[in-house]
Design a protein around this motif. Structure first.
Motif, mmCIF file in Angstrom:
data_model
loop_
_atom_site.group_PDB
_atom_site.id
_atom_site.type_symbol
_atom_site.label_atom_id
_atom_site.label_comp_id
_atom_site.label_asym_id
_atom_site.label_seq_id
_atom_site.Cartn_x
_atom_site.Cartn_y
_atom_site.Cartn_z
ATOM 1 N N LYS A 419 25.319 34.419 78.028
ATOM 2 C CA LYS A 419 25.313 33.095 77.405
ATOM 3 C C LYS A 419 24.337 32.164 78.126
ATOM 4 O O LYS A 419 23.573 31.433 77.476
ATOM 5 C CB LYS A 419 26.730 32.524 77.440
ATOM 6 C CG LYS A 419 26.919 31.171 76.798
ATOM 7 C CD LYS A 419 28.403 30.781 76.856
ATOM 8 C CE LYS A 419 28.688 29.445 76.230
ATOM 9 N NZ LYS A 419 30.140 29.124 76.285
ATOM 10 N N ARG A 430 22.307 34.149 70.114
ATOM 11 C CA ARG A 430 23.259 35.114 70.648
ATOM 12 C C ARG A 430 22.917 36.532 70.184
ATOM 13 O O ARG A 430 22.145 36.720 69.231
ATOM 14 C CB ARG A 430 24.686 34.770 70.196
ATOM 15 C CG ARG A 430 25.123 33.360 70.529
ATOM 16 C CD ARG A 430 25.252 33.156 72.018
ATOM 17 N NE ARG A 430 25.755 31.825 72.360
ATOM 18 C CZ ARG A 430 25.212 31.031 73.268
ATOM 19 N NH1 ARG A 430 24.135 31.431 73.931
ATOM 20 N NH2 ARG A 430 25.723 29.851 73.529
ATOM 21 N N ASP A 432 24.015 38.511 68.068
ATOM 22 C CA ASP A 432 24.896 38.251 66.926
ATOM 23 C C ASP A 432 24.351 39.005 65.719
ATOM 24 O O ASP A 432 23.230 38.733 65.270
ATOM 25 C CB ASP A 432 24.927 36.750 66.650
ATOM 26 C CG ASP A 432 25.877 36.355 65.533
ATOM 27 O OD1 ASP A 432 26.317 37.242 64.776
ATOM 28 O OD2 ASP A 432 26.167 35.153 65.412
ATOM 29 N N ASN A 448 30.504 33.775 72.378
ATOM 30 C CA ASN A 448 31.118 32.647 71.668
ATOM 31 C C ASN A 448 32.629 32.612 71.789
ATOM 32 O O ASN A 448 33.278 31.786 71.136
ATOM 33 C CB ASN A 448 30.735 32.688 70.186
ATOM 34 C CG ASN A 448 29.261 32.402 69.950
ATOM 35 O OD1 ASN A 448 28.601 31.786 70.781
ATOM 36 N ND2 ASN A 448 28.743 32.863 68.820
ATOM 37 N N SER A 450 36.247 31.656 72.617
ATOM 38 C CA SER A 450 36.736 30.316 72.924
ATOM 39 C C SER A 450 37.204 30.200 74.370
ATOM 40 O O SER A 450 37.165 29.109 74.957
ATOM 41 C CB SER A 450 37.888 29.950 71.974
ATOM 42 O OG SER A 450 38.965 30.874 72.108
#
Length: 480
Positions: A419, A430, A432, A448, A450
């Protein structure tokens, strides 16, 4: 190898010869602190994380130094202000059942330069955590003694009280404690999955550990945190999913993965006993997974995996890449039964080299240990997804912009390194499948999560860069 690293290896041999009683001897009883201890002035918790100060882009070089097999409590369980071993009157107030000998074993001060640790695969992690009771460590170590043979026994325990309950402090690992006091100690850094070295290193560079039914298809991969497999002559690129180097390649961000030639004491399949395997930069291994990623090969970047002498030269010349990963060989890894002193000397030589070079003023060093190695830790890992997290490991941030004497209580894992790198060099992109241009079948985007903290809390980018302070590669210790 450069003469600097060659000298260190020779010095390590001298250390190993000169240190008396380097077996699994331990001392028990209450810890009596000696010398001046650091008193951290501030800490960060998930609910009190200060906002990022200044600009992350002050960091031009990120270096991840990944050592082996230590839990947080083993190295920093008595560090002032940290979430360490529960103590009362200077003695541990917790204990772990000892099925073989009866009773309950409490954490004790450990001075053994060569220790044993315990088994550390998925099954052992589950047993150690014991549904959050954190009391399976001794039983697992005692069970692992059965059938142990050979010189390297990474998953075996020694005689007497298993040393998985031992902890060290500034008397044994003074340089690590000095960096913790001078910079940032992270006391809720968790291995990204509850398993052993290979899956941890896969997470370190890609945010996932998986197995692929079709090595040409990133969508054919499924999560696998125990046996993701190693490259073979018939299957040289088994890791079809996307790793961070793919994003860096697209954005022209430089990187290097550096390792020391030598041995790797972990078994390729995490078996209990094996002959130490060879490790070199051109051959994929459990601590060297990037040559097994298909995107690294297709991008023509396999040559970015190099021996550590290239890292030391780059540090000296001021030519460090934007991102560096540095991994050890077996001798300097701190992976039992390797000597703790050799590992500390090796890490110190790396950090001293960066501090002495022209890139220090724009560098962030993240030092961690890849898994818990079977050693005791009292904090139950939080659940993130079906893959993690695993047990706590030590984490230290060293940088001219790092806050001084700061303890970061945020929940972190190696995903936080990805990150930080993505935020610093890739505009927040990211790994992703929905946005990175190379879809794979990963279950989620770990950066990502939480629960995951933000490493920018460990920095003050507005402060003037702090001057480096080199440490001795042979500090005086109580190790024996």
């Amino acid at each position: 190898m450069t003469s600097r690293f060659g000298s260190l290896r020779a010095l390590s041999l001298l250390i190993a010869f000169a240190v008396a009683g380097c077996g699994s001897s331990v001392s028990s009883g209450p810890l009596t602190q000696t010398g001046a201890l650091p008193t951290p002035p501030e800490t960060a918790t998930p609910s009190s994380v200060p906002p990022a100060v200044g600009d992350i882009h002050a960091i031009k070089h990120v270096i991840v130094i990944m050592q082996e097999n230590r839990s947080f409590d083993t190295y920093f369980g008595t560090y002032p202000g940290a979430d360490g071993i529960p103590m009362s009157g200077g003695a541990a107030s917790v204990c772990v059942p000892d099925p073989a000998r009866g009773g309950c074993d409490a954490p004790f001060h450990l001075t053994a330069n060569k220790d044993s640790g315990g088994p550390h695969n998925v099954t052992n992690a589950t047993a150690d955590v014991a549904g959050g009771a954190m009391n399976g460590f001794v039983a697992q170590a005692e069970h692992a003694q059965q059938g142990c043979a050979g010189t390297f026994k990474p998953s075996c325990a020694g005689n007497g009280t298993p040393d998985v309950m031992g902890y060290m402090d500034q008397r044994e690992i003074p340089n690590y404690w000095t960096w913790a006091g001078d910079y940032v100690l992270q006391d809720h850094m968790f291995e990204p999955n509850a398993s052993w070295s290979l899956p941890e290193h896969l997470f370190m560079v890609s945010g996932w550990s998986a197995k692929c039914s079709n090595t040409n298809d990133p969508m054919s991969c499924t999560s696998e945190i125990q046996s993701p497999g190693l490259p073979t002559a018939k299957n040289p690129d088994p890791y079809a999913w996307t790793d961070l180097t793919y994003l860096m390649y697209k954005s022209n961000v430089s990187w290097g993965y550096y390792l020391s030639d030598g041995t790797q004491p972990d078994c390729a399949d995490d078996a209990m006993v094996c002959t130490p395997g060879n490790q070199n930069a051109t051959v994929p291994g459990i601590w060297n997974p990037l040559p097994g990623f298909s995107d690294v090969k297709s991008d023509g970047q396999s040559g970015n995996v190099q021996t550590v002498d290239h890292f030391l030269t780059a540090a000296k010349d001021g030519t460090l890449p934007a991102v560096s990963w540095v991994v050890p060989n077996g001798k300097v890894s701190e992976h039992p039964p390797s000597l703790v002193s050799d590992g500390q000397s090796y890490v110190t030589s790396l950090i001293d080299a960066v501090m002495a070079g022209p890139d220090w003023s724009s560098t962030a060093i993240f030092l961690a240990w890849d898994d818990w190695g079977g050693f005791y830790d009292h904090v139950a890992p939080p659940a993130v997804d079906g893959n993690g997290y695993g047990l706590r490991v030590p984490g230290i941030v060293i940088s001219p912009y790092a806050r001084q004497g700061y303890i970061d209580h945020q929940t972190l894992s190696f995903d936080a390194y990805l990150k930080f790198i993505e935020d610093d060099f890739l505009g927040g992109q990211r790994i992703d499948p929905a946005t990175d241009g190379r879809p794979d079948s990963r279950p989620d985007v770990r950066e990502n999560a939480s629960q995951l903290g933000n490493l920018t809390a460990d920095f003050n980018f507005n402060q003037a860069p702090r001057a480096p302070v080199a440490l001795s590669t042979t500090p005086q210790t109580d190790l024996r």
